[in-house]
Design an enzyme around this catalytic site. Structure first.
Site, short mmCIF file in Angstrom:
data_model
loop_
_atom_site.label_atom_id
_atom_site.label_comp_id
_atom_site.label_asym_id
_atom_site.label_seq_id
_atom_site.Cartn_x
_atom_site.Cartn_y
_atom_site.Cartn_z
N VAL A 88 0.84 -1.19 0.00
CA VAL A 88 0.00 0.00 0.00
C VAL A 88 0.88 1.24 0.00
CG1 VAL A 88 -1.81 1.22 1.26
CG2 VAL A 88 -1.71 -1.28 1.35
N CYS A 89 0.50 2.23 -0.83
CA CYS A 89 1.19 3.52 -0.80
C CYS A 89 0.64 4.28 0.40
CB CYS A 89 0.94 4.30 -2.09
SG CYS A 89 1.80 5.87 -2.13
N GLN A 90 1.40 4.28 1.48
CA GLN A 90 0.94 4.85 2.73
C GLN A 90 2.06 5.71 3.34
OE1 GLN A 90 -0.37 1.85 5.54
NE2 GLN A 90 -1.87 3.25 6.40
#
Length: 152
Positions: A81-83
């Protein structure tokens, strides 16, 4: 710091947007559970997540991964996830696990065009939103787990 992680696990278990949250393989540094998105096209399913804590937690961020395949511009095919919240540049030791999961759920509920891992899906969302929604709904129907009873 295992005591802090155990307290945070109790906090997440009480959160209404997650279900079936537990340690994996009896390891308090590895959790699994289900996230329950609020908004279409994902709110018809439940998505299995894994949260893994470093031995240096809380001084290093945990790693959140979606184990259920999802058609989303911010989640790659391996579930990463791009977090930004969990990057070393943004992480703060006072950040709690529930904040990481809340941030992930917000991302699922409203894709942020600045947080992209799948440019083709992001382009489709922007240029052909009806097609994106149709594909995401179908993907959710095929891959997501059934939503648990809200009263359990």
């Amino acid at each position: 710091m295992a005591g802090r992680i155990a307290k945070e696990l109790d906090e997440v278990r009480r959160w209404e947007r997650a279900r079936d949250v537990r340690t994996l393989d009896g390891n308090v540094r590895r959790w699994g559970g289900l996230l329950l998105p609020n908004n279409p096209p994902y709110n018809t399913g439940a998505f299995r997540f894994e949260l893994t804590f470093s031995p240096n937690h809380p001084f290093e961020p945990p790693c959140a991964t979606l184990r259920t395949p999802i058609y989303h511009p911010s989640v790659d095919l391996e579930g990463r996830v791009c977090q930004p919240l969990t990057t070393h540049a943004e992480w703060k030791p006072a950040t709690r696990a529930i904040q990481v999961l809340e941030d992930l759920l917000l991302q699922l509920d409203g894709p942020d065009p600045r947080r992209l891992l799948r440019l083709d899906v992001a382009r489709e969302l922007q240029e052909r939103p009806e097609e994106f929604r149709r594909r995401a709904e179908e993907h959710t129907r095929l891959h997501a787990e059934p939503r648990p009873d809200p009263h359990t």
